[in-house]
Design a protein around this motif. Structure first.
Motif, mmCIF file in Angstrom:
data_model
loop_
_atom_site.group_PDB
_atom_site.id
_atom_site.type_symbol
_atom_site.label_atom_id
_atom_site.label_comp_id
_atom_site.label_asym_id
_atom_site.label_seq_id
_atom_site.Cartn_x
_atom_site.Cartn_y
_atom_site.Cartn_z
ATOM 1 N N LEU A 22 0.854 -1.186 0.000
ATOM 2 C CA LEU A 22 0.000 0.000 0.000
ATOM 3 C C LEU A 22 0.888 1.233 0.000
ATOM 4 C CD1 LEU A 22 -3.168 0.574 2.177
ATOM 5 C CD2 LEU A 22 -1.544 2.412 1.772
ATOM 6 N N PRO A 23 0.869 2.035 -1.075
ATOM 7 C CA PRO A 23 1.682 3.252 -1.092
ATOM 8 C C PRO A 23 1.068 4.325 -0.193
ATOM 9 C CG PRO A 23 0.394 3.070 -3.114
ATOM 10 C CD PRO A 23 0.165 1.802 -2.349
ATOM 11 N N PRO A 24 1.768 4.737 0.868
ATOM 12 C CA PRO A 24 1.209 5.793 1.719
ATOM 13 C C PRO A 24 1.249 7.126 0.990
ATOM 14 C CG PRO A 24 3.428 5.250 2.429
ATOM 15 C CD PRO A 24 3.076 4.266 1.350
ATOM 16 N N ALA B 233 1.605 11.360 7.725
ATOM 17 C CA ALA B 233 0.527 11.299 8.717
ATOM 18 C C ALA B 233 -0.331 10.062 8.502
ATOM 19 C CB ALA B 233 -0.319 12.566 8.635
ATOM 20 N N GLN B 234 -0.632 9.757 7.237
ATOM 21 C CA GLN B 234 -1.420 8.556 6.960
ATOM 22 C C GLN B 234 -0.673 7.304 7.393
ATOM 23 O OE1 GLN B 234 -1.584 6.575 3.044
ATOM 24 N NE2 GLN B 234 -3.712 7.278 2.951
ATOM 25 N N LEU B 235 0.619 7.232 7.083
ATOM 26 C CA LEU B 235 1.394 6.060 7.461
ATOM 27 C C LEU B 235 1.473 5.923 8.981
ATOM 28 C CD1 LEU B 235 3.024 3.652 6.496
ATOM 29 C CD2 LEU B 235 5.059 5.109 6.454
ATOM 30 N N ALA B 236 1.573 7.015 9.695
ATOM 31 C CA ALA B 236 1.603 6.959 11.156
ATOM 32 C C ALA B 236 0.298 6.411 11.703
ATOM 33 C CB ALA B 236 1.890 8.347 11.730
ATOM 34 N N ARG B 237 -0.816 6.795 11.083
ATOM 35 C CA ARG B 237 -2.117 6.254 11.524
ATOM 36 C C ARG B 237 -2.174 4.754 11.264
ATOM 37 N NH1 ARG B 237 -3.959 11.066 9.077
ATOM 38 N NH2 ARG B 237 -4.617 9.944 7.201
ATOM 39 N N GLU C 175 7.193 10.016 -2.509
ATOM 40 C CA GLU C 175 8.032 9.147 -1.688
ATOM 41 C C GLU C 175 7.281 7.856 -1.336
ATOM 42 O OE1 GLU C 175 11.719 8.315 -0.069
ATOM 43 O OE2 GLU C 175 11.081 10.039 -1.269
ATOM 44 N N GLY C 176 5.974 7.975 -1.100
ATOM 45 C CA GLY C 176 5.186 6.780 -0.812
ATOM 46 C C GLY C 176 5.142 5.826 -1.991
ATOM 47 N N ILE C 177 5.057 6.365 -3.193
ATOM 48 C CA ILE C 177 5.075 5.531 -4.402
ATOM 49 C C ILE C 177 6.424 4.847 -4.542
ATOM 50 C CG2 ILE C 177 5.044 5.619 -6.928
ATOM 51 C CD1 ILE C 177 2.920 7.893 -6.615
ATOM 52 N N ALA C 178 7.508 5.606 -4.314
ATOM 53 C CA ALA C 178 8.847 5.019 -4.397
ATOM 54 C C ALA C 178 9.041 3.938 -3.345
ATOM 55 C CB ALA C 178 9.903 6.118 -4.227
ATOM 56 N N LEU C 179 8.543 4.187 -2.137
ATOM 57 C CA LEU C 179 8.645 3.205 -1.059
ATOM 58 C C LEU C 179 7.921 1.922 -1.434
ATOM 59 C CD1 LEU C 179 9.206 2.345 1.910
ATOM 60 C CD2 LEU C 179 7.106 3.546 2.532
ATOM 61 N N LEU D 206 -1.888 -5.074 -4.500
ATOM 62 C CA LEU D 206 -1.703 -3.633 -4.392
ATOM 63 C C LEU D 206 -2.990 -2.965 -3.955
ATOM 64 C CD1 LEU D 206 0.366 -3.260 -7.654
ATOM 65 C CD2 LEU D 206 1.231 -2.967 -5.342
ATOM 66 N N MET D 207 -2.882 -2.225 -2.865
ATOM 67 C CA MET D 207 -4.039 -1.535 -2.288
ATOM 68 C C MET D 207 -3.819 -0.038 -2.341
ATOM 69 S SD MET D 207 -4.393 -4.042 1.006
ATOM 70 C CE MET D 207 -2.693 -4.619 0.899
ATOM 71 N N GLY D 208 -4.906 0.705 -2.445
ATOM 72 C CA GLY D 208 -4.807 2.154 -2.436
ATOM 73 C C GLY D 208 -5.989 2.764 -1.743
ATOM 74 N N LEU D 209 -5.745 3.800 -0.955
ATOM 75 C CA LEU D 209 -6.820 4.480 -0.234
ATOM 76 C C LEU D 209 -7.283 5.666 -1.066
ATOM 77 C CD1 LEU D 209 -5.320 4.312 3.369
ATOM 78 C CD2 LEU D 209 -6.947 2.759 2.285
#
Length: 297
Positions: free
Chosen positions: A213-215, A219-223, A249-253, A272-275
């Motif tokens: 899941l690309p953050p 803040a979203q990743l921390a949640r 950066e989330g896409i690269a991660l 692959l999931m996406g919010l």
């Protein structure tokens, strides 16, 4: 059926996710499906995810199929007893759906809807029900003719598996042939979990699809990191916080996670999931070199 064929052939598979809208508008589903067409081998159609109401997954799955996607129908035990689950499975099969992901379902408290949970079956029981329909048996031994055969999948959270694979082993014994995991950020921890599965011989019996899941922000990743069973290294959180463009950066991660997990023994694909539509799943697929996908069967 593309997904079943690719798994049988030992190919690396890519599945995506489509969240039905809180709407009766079919065009919303068609647009979401169009964004994934040609990028994934199959797409999960979620079932009131996070205990929030959405269009019935059977209806959304049929709409997605009409847009050229192979749907994987998600069903939860939270909202239905075994009669309703059987009815939905038979109806789905009649409409051409051949893959199902058997879930317990997020707690109703998460959605704050006031709904009451059912849980007549758990995920193991639902996997067994879907498998037995393929043998022509329904609840209570009722005869199902002709049989309704499904490719049966389940989900697992490697970060909250104190059983060292016993929970997954029970689902495989109930008929599951693939498992999709919660999103992976701690690749080392995931690799250790795979080693524990290997000690039980599970990777030879079930196809493991690593969740990615690309953050979109730190803040979203921390949640997400605060949720039960999620494992997010502090270094990953720090990396996201330091990024000037956190979505990029989330896409690269996520692309890096795909590249790392696909080399691990026992991994047969990624889920692959996406919010939301801006989550960046198509960008991850391109960046991770997952194209082109095999032609549909």
């Amino acid at each position: 059926m593309t997904l079943a064929r690719l798994l049988e052939d030992g190919r690396f598979v890519v599945t995506g996710e489509l969240v039905p809208p809180r709407s009766a508008d079919p065009e919303v589903v068609r647009r979401a499906a169009g964004r994934l067409r040609g990028l994934v081998d199959a797409v999960n159609v979620t079932d009131n995810a996070t205990a929030r109401v959405g269009m019935a997954p059977v209806a959304a799955a049929v709409l997605a199929a009409g847009e050229g996607l192979e749907p994987v129908l998600q069903l939860t035990c939270r909202d239905r007893n075994r009669l309703a689950l059987t009815a939905d499975l038979l109806g789905a099969h009649a409409l051409g759906i051949r893959a199902v992901l058997c879930l317990s379902g997020d707690p109703v408290e998460v959605g704050a809807s006031g709904a009451k949970p059912v849980f007549d079956l758990d995920a193991v029981g639902l996997a067994r029900l879907a498998t037995e329909l393929g043998d022509g048996r329904g609840p209570g031994g009722m005869v199902i003719a002709p049989p309704a055969r499904f490719l049966v999948g389940v989900a697992e959270a490697p970060g909250s598996d104190p059983s060292d694979g016993a929970r997954l082993a029970a689902k495989v014994a109930a008929g599951a042939s693939f498992v999709q995991t919660q999103p992976i950020y701690d690749v080392a921890g995931f690799a250790a979990w795979l080693e524990r599965l290997a000690a039980r011989g599970l990777p030879d019996r079930v196809a493991v699809l690593a969740g990615v899941l690309p953050p979109t922000s730190a803040a979203q990743l921390a949640r997400l990191a605060a949720l039960p069973g999620w494992s997010v290294p502090e270094a990953t959180l720090a990396r996201m916080r330091a990024a000037a463009d956190q979505r990029a950066e989330g896409i690269a991660l996520a692309a890096e996670v795909v590249e790392r997990v696909r080399t691990l023994p026992g991994v047969r694909g990624v889920h692959l999931m996406g919010l939301g539509p801006a989550a960046g799943v198509p960008e991850v697929i391109h960046a991770a070199g997952l194209l082109p996908r095999p032609a549909p069967a």
